[in-house]
Design a protein around this motif. Structure first.
Motif, mmCIF file in Angstrom:
data_model
loop_
_atom_site.group_PDB
_atom_site.id
_atom_site.type_symbol
_atom_site.label_atom_id
_atom_site.label_comp_id
_atom_site.label_asym_id
_atom_site.label_seq_id
_atom_site.Cartn_x
_atom_site.Cartn_y
_atom_site.Cartn_z
ATOM 1 N N SER A 38 -34.312 69.459 0.937
ATOM 2 C CA SER A 38 -34.073 68.920 -0.400
ATOM 3 C C SER A 38 -32.881 67.978 -0.321
ATOM 4 O O SER A 38 -32.272 67.827 0.732
ATOM 5 N N GLY A 39 -32.550 67.346 -1.445
ATOM 6 C CA GLY A 39 -31.459 66.366 -1.397
ATOM 7 C C GLY A 39 -31.875 65.166 -0.571
ATOM 8 O O GLY A 39 -32.890 64.530 -0.844
ATOM 9 N N SER A 40 -31.100 64.861 0.455
ATOM 10 C CA SER A 40 -31.488 63.797 1.397
ATOM 11 C C SER A 40 -32.491 64.388 2.370
ATOM 12 O O SER A 40 -32.125 64.907 3.432
ATOM 13 N N ILE A 41 -33.760 64.322 2.011
ATOM 14 C CA ILE A 41 -34.825 65.005 2.753
ATOM 15 C C ILE A 41 -34.966 64.442 4.167
ATOM 16 O O ILE A 41 -34.954 63.235 4.376
ATOM 17 N N GLY A 42 -35.103 65.379 5.136
ATOM 18 C CA GLY A 42 -35.387 64.970 6.506
ATOM 19 C C GLY A 42 -34.180 64.725 7.375
ATOM 20 O O GLY A 42 -34.319 64.279 8.515
ATOM 21 N N ARG A 43 -32.966 65.017 6.880
ATOM 22 C CA ARG A 43 -31.788 64.911 7.755
ATOM 23 C C ARG A 43 -31.902 65.988 8.826
ATOM 24 O O ARG A 43 -32.271 67.122 8.545
ATOM 25 N N ILE A 44 -31.570 65.640 10.050
ATOM 26 C CA ILE A 44 -31.757 66.552 11.175
ATOM 27 C C ILE A 44 -30.432 66.822 11.868
ATOM 28 O O ILE A 44 -29.690 65.890 12.208
ATOM 29 N N ILE A 45 -30.136 68.086 12.068
ATOM 30 C CA ILE A 45 -28.958 68.513 12.817
ATOM 31 C C ILE A 45 -29.421 69.435 13.935
ATOM 32 O O ILE A 45 -30.148 70.404 13.687
ATOM 33 N N GLU A 46 -29.015 69.156 15.147
ATOM 34 C CA GLU A 46 -29.359 70.036 16.264
ATOM 35 C C GLU A 46 -28.405 71.226 16.291
ATOM 36 O O GLU A 46 -27.186 71.052 16.271
ATOM 37 N N TYR A 47 -28.964 72.434 16.308
ATOM 38 C CA TYR A 47 -28.119 73.622 16.374
ATOM 39 C C TYR A 47 -27.638 73.813 17.815
ATOM 40 O O TYR A 47 -28.423 73.940 18.742
ATOM 41 N N LYS A 48 -26.305 73.822 17.988
ATOM 42 C CA LYS A 48 -25.732 73.871 19.330
ATOM 43 C C LYS A 48 -25.051 75.191 19.663
ATOM 44 O O LYS A 48 -24.347 75.302 20.658
ATOM 45 N N GLY A 49 -25.257 76.205 18.811
ATOM 46 C CA GLY A 49 -24.765 77.536 19.135
ATOM 47 C C GLY A 49 -23.514 77.970 18.397
ATOM 48 O O GLY A 49 -23.076 79.118 18.554
ATOM 49 N N LYS A 50 -22.937 77.103 17.598
ATOM 50 C CA LYS A 50 -21.728 77.465 16.859
ATOM 51 C C LYS A 50 -22.070 78.480 15.782
ATOM 52 O O LYS A 50 -23.106 78.398 15.127
ATOM 53 N N LYS A 51 -21.182 79.467 15.581
ATOM 54 C CA LYS A 51 -21.414 80.483 14.564
ATOM 55 C C LYS A 51 -21.450 79.845 13.180
ATOM 56 O O LYS A 51 -20.472 79.237 12.744
ATOM 57 N N ALA A 52 -22.587 79.986 12.506
ATOM 58 C CA ALA A 52 -22.764 79.398 11.179
ATOM 59 C C ALA A 52 -23.998 80.006 10.548
ATOM 60 O O ALA A 52 -24.848 80.601 11.231
ATOM 61 N N TYR A 53 -24.099 79.871 9.228
ATOM 62 C CA TYR A 53 -25.267 80.354 8.515
ATOM 63 C C TYR A 53 -25.720 79.267 7.547
ATOM 64 O O TYR A 53 -24.902 78.471 7.072
ATOM 65 N N PHE A 54 -27.034 79.246 7.244
ATOM 66 C CA PHE A 54 -27.596 78.110 6.517
ATOM 67 C C PHE A 54 -28.389 78.561 5.296
ATOM 68 O O PHE A 54 -29.060 79.590 5.331
ATOM 69 N N GLN A 55 -28.320 77.760 4.253
ATOM 70 C CA GLN A 55 -28.967 78.083 2.978
ATOM 71 C C GLN A 55 -30.482 78.167 3.125
ATOM 72 O O GLN A 55 -31.118 77.243 3.627
ATOM 73 N N ASP A 56 -31.058 79.276 2.669
ATOM 74 C CA ASP A 56 -32.503 79.474 2.809
ATOM 75 C C ASP A 56 -33.284 78.448 2.000
ATOM 76 O O ASP A 56 -32.811 77.970 0.978
ATOM 77 N N SER A 57 -34.446 78.108 2.478
ATOM 78 C CA SER A 57 -35.433 77.175 1.898
ATOM 79 C C SER A 57 -34.970 75.725 1.855
ATOM 80 O O SER A 57 -35.770 74.817 2.006
ATOM 81 N N ASN A 58 -33.682 75.478 1.674
ATOM 82 C CA ASN A 58 -33.182 74.104 1.671
ATOM 83 C C ASN A 58 -32.878 73.585 3.076
ATOM 84 O O ASN A 58 -32.850 72.381 3.303
ATOM 85 N N ILE A 59 -32.627 74.495 4.009
ATOM 86 C CA ILE A 59 -32.373 74.134 5.406
ATOM 87 C C ILE A 59 -33.278 74.995 6.276
ATOM 88 O O ILE A 59 -33.160 76.221 6.288
#
Length: 373
Positions: free
Chosen positions: A57-78
């Motif tokens: 959602s928002g800027s649809i289709g932005r891509i970030i490669e997950y590189k192993g850093k400790k983090a958590y992401f918003q469900d359904s939007n990411i």
């Protein structure tokens, strides 16, 4: 996608950054506890290193490669695509760049659903070719990142020179070439030349035809040295003020005080050239180095003096009479030339860097258009 996190489970500070759609790819402004992170990471879906996180959602289709850093992401939007060993992420990342997610259903969409991702057809070669294509485009991406970083560093160098190579109230600059020790002299702009008006009495229908050309507002606003390419043609009468080599231009109006009164110098030798009506010209009668005056008028110390003169609420304007009363400091012409050419060289390098970055972008676009089916 990650397990849902509720607002009462987050805090402004904490152990594990929680990325919402608004902070995806930026700096997190919410956090969850380490205990909750460890629990959900094991119990529910969590991206593996190399997985590609997609904004849905928002800027649809932005891509970030997950590189192993400790983090958590918003469900359904990411979300991310879990796939088998027949598909490499290094290839998929580049293929994603070709997909117009916003128009995937034939009309502009406000969010990306699972079906949009899963029903999108992609062409996949064997593993060896996927790796070759992915590595090549990844190399171009890394080059682009490095060159953008170099561009930012060059801008900082230019900013540093503009801040330190022009004397202000102390009559001596902070940064100076060896051999120059004398005190700079103070002048009002009025002492150095006189003003003239830009185009007057012209309506929109007068623009876009004719053999004369005029220097556009954005030309003056954007360039310390006016750009011949940023001129437009016009039918003109001989009552207007044509511009001459070494004329200085000031914009007279802008939406913010920080942008009002921007200046540039005209170093073109073309005849039959005029100035936009939302600008005024300043013609030098005293010998001053062209590059020196061009960059001095863009220096932070001069811009502060200009902003004080900006008046307005929704739009800011300046009086050319007040501008002409601004006091500036000048060294001898020999020092002016040293300062001017030094900053000009850095300015040229910045512009060349922009061109190089654009060439890399075009090359990358060419590869994306031609290396996939």
């Amino acid at each position: 996608m990650n397990k849902r996190i509720f607002k009462n489970q987050t805090s402004p500070n904490g152990d594990i950054p929680f990325y919402k759609i608004g902070t995806f790819g930026k700096k997190a402004d919410s956090f969850i506890s380490k205990k909750l992170y460890e629990k959900y990471k094991v119990k529910y879906p969590y991206p593996k290193i190399g997985d590609l996180l997609i904004s849905a959602s928002g800027s649809i289709g932005r891509i970030i490669e997950y590189k192993g850093k400790k983090a958590y992401f918003q469900d359904s939007n990411i979300v991310w695509l879990s796939h088998n060993s027949k598909l490499l992420n290094i290839y998929l990342k580049q293929y994603y760049q070709r997909i117009n997610w916003n128009n995937i259903e034939g009309t502009t969409i406000k969010r990306l659903y699972n079906k949009d991702i899963l029903t999108t057809h992609i062409s996949v070669p064997n593993i060896k070719e996927q790796k070759r294509i992915g590595n090549l485009l990844n190399l171009v991406d890394n080059l682009l990142v490095l060159q953008k970083r170099k561009y930012e560093e060059l801008k900082l160098i230019k900013k540093f020179l503009l801040q330190n190579m022009f004397a202000d109230n102390a009559f001596y600059p902070n940064l100076r070439f060896k051999g120059f020790v004398y005190k700079w002299k103070q002048y009002k702009l009025n002492d150095l030349g006189y003003t003239f008006s830009g185009l007057s009495g012209k309506s929109k229908k007068d623009f876009g035809h004719g053999k004369a050309q005029y220097v556009t507002y954005m030309n003056v606003f954007s360039n310390p040295i006016a750009n011949l390419e940023m001129t437009e043609h016009i039918e003109i009468d001989n009552k207007q003020n044509s511009v001459k080599y070494n004329d200085i231009f000031f914009t007279t109006s802008s939406e913010t005080p920080e942008e009002v009164g921007m200046s540039s110098i005209w170093l073109g030798k073309e005849t039959n050239t005029y100035l936009n009506s939302f600008c005024f010209g300043f013609r030098l009668t005293k010998r001053i180095d062209s590059y020196y005056i061009a960059f001095m008028l863009r220096s932070p110390s001069f811009r502060r003096k200009m902003m004080v003169l900006a008046q307005g609420i929704s739009r800011f304007n300046i009086s050319k009479n007040k501008v002409m009363n601004i006091k500036i400091l000048l060294p001898k012409i020999s020092e002016q030339k040293r300062v001017g050419i030094t900053i000009k060289k850095v300015d040229n390098t910045v512009k060349l860097q922009v061109k190089f970055i654009n060439k890399i972008k075009k090359f990358r676009k060419f590869l994306l258009q031609n290396m996939f089916i």
